[in-house]
Design a protein around this motif. Structure first.
Motif, PDB file in Angstrom:
ATOM      1  N   ILE A   1       0.826  -1.209   0.000  1.00 20.36           N
ATOM      2  CA  ILE A   1       0.000   0.000   0.000  1.00 20.36           C
ATOM      3  C   ILE A   1       0.862   1.262   0.000  1.00 20.36           C
ATOM      4  CG2 ILE A   1      -0.287   0.266   2.514  1.00 20.36           C
ATOM      5  CD1 ILE A   1      -2.966   0.742  -0.239  1.00 20.36           C
ATOM      6  N   THR A   2       2.039   1.195   0.601  1.00 22.81           N
ATOM      7  CA  THR A   2       2.939   2.352   0.564  1.00 22.81           C
ATOM      8  C   THR A   2       3.346   2.670  -0.868  1.00 22.81           C
ATOM      9  OG1 THR A   2       3.785   1.883   2.792  1.00 22.81           O
ATOM     10  CG2 THR A   2       5.149   3.271   1.373  1.00 22.81           C
ATOM     11  N   LEU A   3       3.739   1.655  -1.632  1.00 21.47           N
ATOM     12  CA  LEU A   3       4.102   1.861  -3.035  1.00 21.47           C
ATOM     13  C   LEU A   3       2.890   2.270  -3.864  1.00 21.47           C
ATOM     14  CD1 LEU A   3       6.517  -1.156  -3.571  1.00 21.47           C
ATOM     15  CD2 LEU A   3       7.135   1.264  -3.396  1.00 21.47           C
ATOM     16  N   ALA A   4       1.732   1.718  -3.536  1.00 27.90           N
ATOM     17  CA  ALA A   4       0.509   2.040  -4.279  1.00 27.90           C
ATOM     18  C   ALA A   4       0.114   3.501  -4.104  1.00 27.90           C
ATOM     19  CB  ALA A   4      -0.630   1.129  -3.824  1.00 27.90           C
ATOM     20  N   ILE A   5       0.370   4.060  -2.924  1.00 27.43           N
ATOM     21  CA  ILE A   5       0.074   5.471  -2.667  1.00 27.43           C
ATOM     22  C   ILE A   5       1.166   6.369  -3.255  1.00 27.43           C
ATOM     23  CG2 ILE A   5      -0.204   7.217  -0.857  1.00 27.43           C
ATOM     24  CD1 ILE A   5      -1.387   4.978   0.917  1.00 27.43           C
ATOM     25  N   GLN A   6       2.393   5.907  -3.163  1.00 29.27           N
ATOM     26  CA  GLN A   6       3.516   6.694  -3.678  1.00 29.27           C
ATOM     27  C   GLN A   6       3.437   6.886  -5.191  1.00 29.27           C
ATOM     28  OE1 GLN A   6       7.326   4.971  -2.774  1.00 29.27           O
ATOM     29  NE2 GLN A   6       8.486   6.736  -3.502  1.00 29.27           N
ATOM     30  N   HIS A   7       2.896   5.880  -5.883  1.00 30.59           N
ATOM     31  CA  HIS A   7       2.880   5.904  -7.351  1.00 30.59           C
ATOM     32  C   HIS A   7       1.446   5.880  -7.880  1.00 30.59           C
ATOM     33  CE1 HIS A   7       7.229   5.205  -7.401  1.00 30.59           C
ATOM     34  NE2 HIS A   7       7.020   4.315  -6.447  1.00 30.59           N
ATOM     35  N   THR A   8       0.605   6.772  -7.386  1.00 26.66           N
ATOM     36  CA  THR A   8      -0.800   6.779  -7.808  1.00 26.66           C
ATOM     37  C   THR A   8      -0.927   7.059  -9.310  1.00 26.66           C
ATOM     38  OG1 THR A   8      -0.988   9.104  -7.175  1.00 26.66           O
ATOM     39  CG2 THR A   8      -1.698   7.468  -5.575  1.00 26.66           C
ATOM     40  N   PRO A   9      -1.919   6.461  -9.970  1.00 29.10           N
ATOM     41  CA  PRO A   9      -2.060   6.607 -11.420  1.00 29.10           C
ATOM     42  C   PRO A   9      -2.753   7.890 -11.866  1.00 29.10           C
ATOM     43  CG  PRO A   9      -3.698   5.071 -10.605  1.00 29.10           C
ATOM     44  CD  PRO A   9      -2.829   5.430  -9.421  1.00 29.10           C
ATOM     45  N   GLU A  10      -3.149   8.748 -10.901  1.00 30.07           N
ATOM     46  CA  GLU A  10      -3.747  10.058 -11.229  1.00 30.07           C
ATOM     47  C   GLU A  10      -5.015   9.908 -12.076  1.00 30.07           C
ATOM     48  OE1 GLU A  10      -2.098  12.771  -9.813  1.00 30.07           O
ATOM     49  OE2 GLU A  10      -0.788  11.220  -9.001  1.00 30.07           O
ATOM     50  N   ILE A  11      -5.894   9.019 -11.643  1.00 32.21           N
ATOM     51  CA  ILE A  11      -7.142   8.759 -12.366  1.00 32.21           C
ATOM     52  C   ILE A  11      -8.296   9.455 -11.648  1.00 32.21           C
ATOM     53  CG2 ILE A  11      -8.826   6.946 -12.935  1.00 32.21           C
ATOM     54  CD1 ILE A  11      -6.426   5.074 -13.397  1.00 32.21           C
ATOM     55  N   GLY A  12      -9.174  10.095 -12.403  1.00 35.65           N
ATOM     56  CA  GLY A  12     -10.381  10.691 -11.851  1.00 35.65           C
ATOM     57  C   GLY A  12     -10.223  12.166 -11.521  1.00 35.65           C
ATOM     58  N   LYS A  13     -11.363  12.816 -11.291  1.00 35.66           N
ATOM     59  CA  LYS A  13     -11.402  14.253 -11.002  1.00 35.66           C
ATOM     60  C   LYS A  13     -11.327  14.568  -9.512  1.00 35.66           C
ATOM     61  CE  LYS A  13     -14.271  15.110 -15.091  1.00 35.66           C
ATOM     62  NZ  LYS A  13     -15.602  15.551 -15.581  1.00 35.66           N
ATOM     63  N   GLY A  14     -11.455  13.546  -8.674  1.00 36.42           N
ATOM     64  CA  GLY A  14     -11.447  13.765  -7.235  1.00 36.42           C
ATOM     65  C   GLY A  14     -10.334  13.006  -6.553  1.00 36.42           C
ATOM     66  N   GLN A  15     -10.682  12.281  -5.469  1.00 37.98           N
ATOM     67  CA  GLN A  15      -9.716  11.464  -4.743  1.00 37.98           C
ATOM     68  C   GLN A  15      -9.537  10.158  -5.498  1.00 37.98           C
ATOM     69  OE1 GLN A  15     -11.744  11.663  -0.798  1.00 37.98           O
ATOM     70  NE2 GLN A  15      -9.761  12.392  -0.069  1.00 37.98           N
ATOM     71  N   GLY A  16      -8.500  10.097  -6.313  1.00 37.55           N
ATOM     72  CA  GLY A  16      -8.321   8.962  -7.208  1.00 37.55           C
ATOM     73  C   GLY A  16      -7.826   7.707  -6.516  1.00 37.55           C
ATOM     74  N   PRO A  17      -7.788   6.600  -7.259  1.00 38.33           N
ATOM     75  CA  PRO A  17      -7.372   5.313  -6.699  1.00 38.33           C
ATOM     76  C   PRO A  17      -5.864   5.209  -6.537  1.00 38.33           C
ATOM     77  CG  PRO A  17      -7.788   5.072  -9.031  1.00 38.33           C
ATOM     78  CD  PRO A  17      -8.178   6.479  -8.674  1.00 38.33           C
ATOM     79  N   VAL A  18      -5.441   4.222  -5.772  1.00 36.30           N
ATOM     80  CA  VAL A  18      -4.026   3.909  -5.636  1.00 36.30           C
ATOM     81  C   VAL A  18      -3.595   3.016  -6.799  1.00 36.30           C
ATOM     82  CG1 VAL A  18      -4.109   4.162  -3.138  1.00 36.30           C
ATOM     83  CG2 VAL A  18      -4.491   1.905  -4.149  1.00 36.30           C
ATOM     84  N   ASN A  19      -2.310   2.751  -6.865  1.00 36.83           N
ATOM     85  CA  ASN A  19      -1.746   1.989  -7.988  1.00 36.83           C
ATOM     86  C   ASN A  19      -1.577   0.518  -7.603  1.00 36.83           C
ATOM     87  OD1 ASN A  19      -0.271   0.946 -10.112  1.00 36.83           O
ATOM     88  ND2 ASN A  19       1.100   2.692 -10.256  1.00 36.83           N
ATOM     89  N   HIS A  20      -2.474  -0.316  -8.104  1.00 36.67           N
ATOM     90  CA  HIS A  20      -2.427  -1.740  -7.785  1.00 36.67           C
ATOM     91  C   HIS A  20      -1.334  -2.487  -8.540  1.00 36.67           C
ATOM     92  CE1 HIS A  20      -6.569  -0.473  -6.727  1.00 36.67           C
ATOM     93  NE2 HIS A  20      -6.362  -1.267  -5.702  1.00 36.67           N
ATOM     94  N   PHE A  21      -0.665  -1.829  -9.462  1.00 29.39           N
ATOM     95  CA  PHE A  21       0.417  -2.463 -10.237  1.00 29.39           C
ATOM     96  C   PHE A  21       1.793  -2.174  -9.643  1.00 29.39           C
ATOM     97  CE2 PHE A  21      -2.883  -1.027 -13.308  1.00 29.39           C
ATOM     98  CZ  PHE A  21      -3.416  -2.262 -13.615  1.00 29.39           C
ATOM     99  N   ALA A  22       1.898  -1.166  -8.774  1.00 30.59           N
ATOM    100  CA  ALA A  22       3.207  -0.667  -8.353  1.00 30.59           C
ATOM    101  C   ALA A  22       4.052  -1.724  -7.644  1.00 30.59           C
ATOM    102  CB  ALA A  22       3.021   0.552  -7.448  1.00 30.59           C
ATOM    103  N   TYR A  23       3.458  -2.435  -6.692  1.00 36.40           N
ATOM    104  CA  TYR A  23       4.229  -3.402  -5.892  1.00 36.40           C
ATOM    105  C   TYR A  23       4.843  -4.488  -6.759  1.00 36.40           C
ATOM    106  CZ  TYR A  23       5.190  -7.030  -2.385  1.00 36.40           C
ATOM    107  OH  TYR A  23       5.790  -7.990  -1.608  1.00 36.40           O
ATOM    108  N   GLN A  24       4.022  -5.080  -7.593  1.00 31.07           N
ATOM    109  CA  GLN A  24       4.499  -6.181  -8.432  1.00 31.07           C
ATOM    110  C   GLN A  24       5.582  -5.700  -9.403  1.00 31.07           C
ATOM    111  OE1 GLN A  24       1.373  -8.175 -10.560  1.00 31.07           O
ATOM    112  NE2 GLN A  24       2.592  -9.968 -10.997  1.00 31.07           N
ATOM    113  N   LYS A  25       5.393  -4.510  -9.957  1.00 34.48           N
ATOM    114  CA  LYS A  25       6.354  -3.982 -10.928  1.00 34.48           C
ATOM    115  C   LYS A  25       7.664  -3.593 -10.266  1.00 34.48           C
ATOM    116  CE  LYS A  25       6.823  -0.566 -14.634  1.00 34.48           C
ATOM    117  NZ  LYS A  25       6.140   0.504 -15.404  1.00 34.48           N
ATOM    118  N   ILE A  26       7.598  -2.861  -9.150  1.00 33.63           N
ATOM    119  CA  ILE A  26       8.809  -2.378  -8.493  1.00 33.63           C
ATOM    120  C   ILE A  26       9.591  -3.499  -7.849  1.00 33.63           C
ATOM    121  CG2 ILE A  26       9.619  -0.944  -6.570  1.00 33.63           C
ATOM    122  CD1 ILE A  26       7.333   1.017  -7.321  1.00 33.63           C
ATOM    123  N   GLU A  27       8.884  -4.462  -7.260  1.00 34.16           N
ATOM    124  CA  GLU A  27       9.553  -5.585  -6.633  1.00 34.16           C
ATOM    125  C   GLU A  27      10.022  -6.633  -7.653  1.00 34.16           C
ATOM    126  OE1 GLU A  27      10.440  -5.728  -3.611  1.00 34.16           O
ATOM    127  OE2 GLU A  27       9.229  -4.188  -2.637  1.00 34.16           O
ATOM    128  N   GLY A  28       9.575  -6.490  -8.909  1.00 36.69           N
ATOM    129  CA  GLY A  28       9.999  -7.417  -9.951  1.00 36.69           C
ATOM    130  C   GLY A  28       9.495  -8.829  -9.744  1.00 36.69           C
TER     131      GLY A  28
END
Length: 270
Positions: free
Chosen positions: A239-266
């Motif tokens: 969740i830390t990585l998901a918040i750090q690398h948010t995908p900037e989706i939506g006009k309001g409080q957007g979602p976190v990045n569900h891909f970040a952990y798997q991608k960064i940790e390889g």
């Protein structure tokens, strides 16, 4: 390929994909487990807020649960938005019969501030489901609703943790400190003691679905056979990585990045 472990989420929906069972399924997939989902409520929501909520009937929920459990046995189960006493009573026998790890994200209010559970549901949650939980994952406002007192200090967090273990009967609880000042510290309470994880705060408004995602990763890790502490450790990193690398989706409080952990940790779960 090796047959994957299975995680089941029982919760509400989010058509924009940031929270609810949609976020849970993404988190399961990113954690390397096969996700199943039983929707309890159809929620018209987006990053701007909740526009409408339609609760499914208990019969429909029971029918979906029977479909799942007649075919496969999940290795771990998570519940999120469970709006009524009737829903809780329908779910309870499946939790008890499965005898598998059970994670409760006690969703009461959306990130936008919209209520997602009625008052009777809040009162019955302790009585019906919380005592069955392997892990409960409340934020500070949710924990306050459950324990019945304000939580503003570390001592009050510890008092709340003890309440979950000793008064309610949950096996473990993670009280998330994101609503307090300073670094984001999450406290895990089990009969083995207290652990805590600290992460820096990121300057972003995009935190929609953080609670769903965090608890879903714990569920996935428990499904894989990890301990509660190991599961929470992984979920905190996720969740830390998901918040750090948010995908900037939506006009309001957007979602976190569900891909970040798997991608960064390889990670490659195949």
């Amino acid at each position: 390929m090796k047959k994957p472990k299975i995680a089941l989420t029982i919760a509400g929906t989010d058509p924009t994909g940031g929270a609810g069972i949609m976020a849970d399924l993404k988190s399961f997939q990113a954690s390397g487990v096969y996700g199943m989902a039983v929707p309890t409520s159809i929620v018209s929501q987006n990053t701007l807020g909740v526009q409408a909520v339609h609760h499914l009937t208990v019969d429909v929920i029971e029918s979906q649960l029977k479909s799942v459990f007649d075919d496969e046995q999940p290795h771990a189960i998570k519940t999120g938005m469970i709006a009524s006493e009737g829903m809780m009573n329908a779910i309870k026998p499946y939790i008890e019969a499965s005898n598998k790890p059970y994670v409760i994200d006690p969703v009461m209010v959306a990130k936008s501030g919209d209520a997602l559970m009625d008052e009777q549901g809040k009162n019955k949650l302790k009585e019906i489901l919380l005592s069955l939980a392997t892990v409960v994952t409340p934020n500070i406002p949710e924990a306050e609703e459950i324990v019945g007192f304000k939580i503003q200090t570390e001592e009050e967090i510890k008092k709340a943790g003890a309440f979950f273990l000793n008064e309610i009967g949950s096996k473990g609880v993670v009280i998330k400190g994101g609503h307090l000042e300073g670094d984001a510290i999450d406290y895990l309470f089990t009969n083995e003691g207290i652990k805590h994880w600290t992460s820096e705060r990121f300057n972003t408004k995009h935190t929609h679905g953080t609670g769903c995602t965090f608890s879903a990763v714990i569920t996935a890790e428990l499904a894989k056979g990890h301990t509660i502490e190991e599961a929470v450790h992984t979920a905190k990193r996720f969740i830390t990585l998901a918040i750090q690398h948010t995908p900037e989706i939506g006009k309001g409080q957007g979602p976190v990045n569900h891909f970040a952990y798997q991608k960064i940790e390889g990670l490659d779960y195949e």
